[in-house]
Design a protein around this motif. Structure first.
Motif, PDB file in Angstrom:
ATOM      1  N   ASP A  16       0.839  -1.360   0.149  1.00 26.32           N
ATOM      2  CA  ASP A  16      -0.044  -0.094   0.090  1.00 26.32           C
ATOM      3  C   ASP A  16       0.887   1.113   0.100  1.00 26.32           C
ATOM      4  O   ASP A  16       0.189   2.325  -0.479  1.00 26.32           O
ATOM      5  CB  ASP A  16      -0.921   0.047   1.338  1.00 26.32           C
ATOM      6  CG  ASP A  16      -2.064  -1.265   1.214  1.00 26.32           C
ATOM      7  OD1 ASP A  16      -2.622  -1.468   0.206  1.00 26.32           O
ATOM      8  OD2 ASP A  16      -2.023  -1.547   2.218  1.00 26.32           O
ATOM      9  N   THR A  20       2.506   5.101  -3.302  1.00 28.47           N
ATOM     10  CA  THR A  20       2.532   6.599  -2.502  1.00 28.47           C
ATOM     11  C   THR A  20       3.928   6.972  -2.344  1.00 28.47           C
ATOM     12  O   THR A  20       4.158   8.204  -2.724  1.00 28.47           O
ATOM     13  CB  THR A  20       1.802   6.635  -1.494  1.00 28.47           C
ATOM     14  OG1 THR A  20       0.457   5.897  -1.659  1.00 28.47           O
ATOM     15  CG2 THR A  20       1.546   8.020  -0.869  1.00 28.47           C
ATOM     16  N   PRO A  32      -2.211  11.251  -8.378  1.00 21.58           N
ATOM     17  CA  PRO A  32      -1.921  10.393  -7.199  1.00 21.58           C
ATOM     18  C   PRO A  32      -2.398   9.066  -7.127  1.00 21.58           C
ATOM     19  O   PRO A  32      -3.241   8.731  -8.031  1.00 21.58           O
ATOM     20  CB  PRO A  32      -2.612  11.191  -5.879  1.00 21.58           C
ATOM     21  CG  PRO A  32      -3.750  12.073  -6.680  1.00 21.58           C
ATOM     22  CD  PRO A  32      -3.242  12.187  -8.135  1.00 21.58           C
ATOM     23  N   ALA A  34      -4.257   5.549  -6.361  1.00 18.35           N
ATOM     24  CA  ALA A  34      -5.527   5.101  -5.791  1.00 18.35           C
ATOM     25  C   ALA A  34      -5.651   4.965  -4.566  1.00 18.35           C
ATOM     26  O   ALA A  34      -6.720   5.246  -3.925  1.00 18.35           O
ATOM     27  CB  ALA A  34      -6.138   4.167  -6.839  1.00 18.35           C
ATOM     28  N   ASN A  35      -4.539   4.447  -3.827  1.00 16.94           N
ATOM     29  CA  ASN A  35      -4.649   4.106  -2.410  1.00 16.94           C
ATOM     30  C   ASN A  35      -4.297   5.057  -1.644  1.00 16.94           C
ATOM     31  O   ASN A  35      -4.482   4.990  -0.353  1.00 16.94           O
ATOM     32  CB  ASN A  35      -3.544   2.897  -2.050  1.00 16.94           C
ATOM     33  CG  ASN A  35      -2.295   3.021  -2.469  1.00 16.94           C
ATOM     34  OD1 ASN A  35      -1.986   4.104  -3.047  1.00 16.94           O
ATOM     35  ND2 ASN A  35      -1.429   2.206  -2.098  1.00 16.94           N
ATOM     36  N   LEU A  36      -4.036   6.405  -2.078  1.00 16.50           N
ATOM     37  CA  LEU A  36      -3.650   7.547  -1.118  1.00 16.50           C
ATOM     38  C   LEU A  36      -4.932   7.910  -0.195  1.00 16.50           C
ATOM     39  O   LEU A  36      -4.636   8.128   0.891  1.00 16.50           O
ATOM     40  CB  LEU A  36      -3.316   8.664  -2.055  1.00 16.50           C
ATOM     41  CG  LEU A  36      -2.986  10.061  -1.291  1.00 16.50           C
ATOM     42  CD1 LEU A  36      -1.760   9.529  -0.516  1.00 16.50           C
ATOM     43  CD2 LEU A  36      -2.452  10.944  -2.221  1.00 16.50           C
ATOM     44  N   SER A  37      -6.001   7.698  -0.800  1.00 14.34           N
ATOM     45  CA  SER A  37      -7.421   8.233   0.069  1.00 14.34           C
ATOM     46  C   SER A  37      -7.248   7.179   1.379  1.00 14.34           C
ATOM     47  O   SER A  37      -7.661   7.529   2.360  1.00 14.34           O
ATOM     48  CB  SER A  37      -8.611   8.349  -0.679  1.00 14.34           C
ATOM     49  OG  SER A  37      -8.739   7.367  -1.397  1.00 14.34           O
ATOM     50  N   GLY A  38      -7.075   5.900   1.037  1.00 16.88           N
ATOM     51  CA  GLY A  38      -7.096   4.997   2.001  1.00 16.88           C
ATOM     52  C   GLY A  38      -5.963   5.129   3.035  1.00 16.88           C
ATOM     53  O   GLY A  38      -6.247   5.102   4.395  1.00 16.88           O
ATOM     54  N   VAL A  40      -4.642   8.135   4.042  1.00 18.37           N
ATOM     55  CA  VAL A  40      -4.867   9.192   4.547  1.00 18.37           C
ATOM     56  C   VAL A  40      -6.061   8.902   5.490  1.00 18.37           C
ATOM     57  O   VAL A  40      -5.895   9.205   6.755  1.00 18.37           O
ATOM     58  CB  VAL A  40      -5.579  10.508   3.679  1.00 18.37           C
ATOM     59  CG1 VAL A  40      -6.083  11.688   4.424  1.00 18.37           C
ATOM     60  CG2 VAL A  40      -4.305  10.851   2.873  1.00 18.37           C
ATOM     61  N   ALA A  41      -7.021   8.101   5.155  1.00 17.41           N
ATOM     62  CA  ALA A  41      -8.085   7.781   6.176  1.00 17.41           C
ATOM     63  C   ALA A  41      -7.608   6.877   7.332  1.00 17.41           C
ATOM     64  O   ALA A  41      -7.844   6.983   8.298  1.00 17.41           O
ATOM     65  CB  ALA A  41      -9.122   7.143   5.414  1.00 17.41           C
TER      66      ALA A  41
END
Length: 72
Positions: A16, A20, A32, A34-38, A40-41
């Protein structure tokens, strides 16, 4: 061997992080990953979890009282 951080049902592993980190090393060029939002969350959840644990540990500590000193 698979090393991962697991907290509250969220798992973050090297697979993961690598896209990034490569995106950041390249100077944030392009879209960016696709896993960047995950990620950050996950960081937000981890911060909230750590904050809750810190507050709970402070509430569990007894308040130390100092003995009364005689008046002079």
């Amino acid at each position: 061997m698979n090393k991962a951080i697991i907290s509250g049902g969220l798992t973050v592993s090297a697979t993961d992080l690598v896209p990034t980190i490569n995106w950041a090393i390249s100077g944030f060029h392009g879209l960016p990953p696709a896993n960047l939002s995950g990620l950050v969350a996950g960081a937000v959840v981890m911060g909230l979890h750590a904050g809750y644990n810190w507050l709970a540990s402070r509430a569990a500590k007894p308040v130390a009282t100092q003995p009364a000193t005689p008046a002079q």
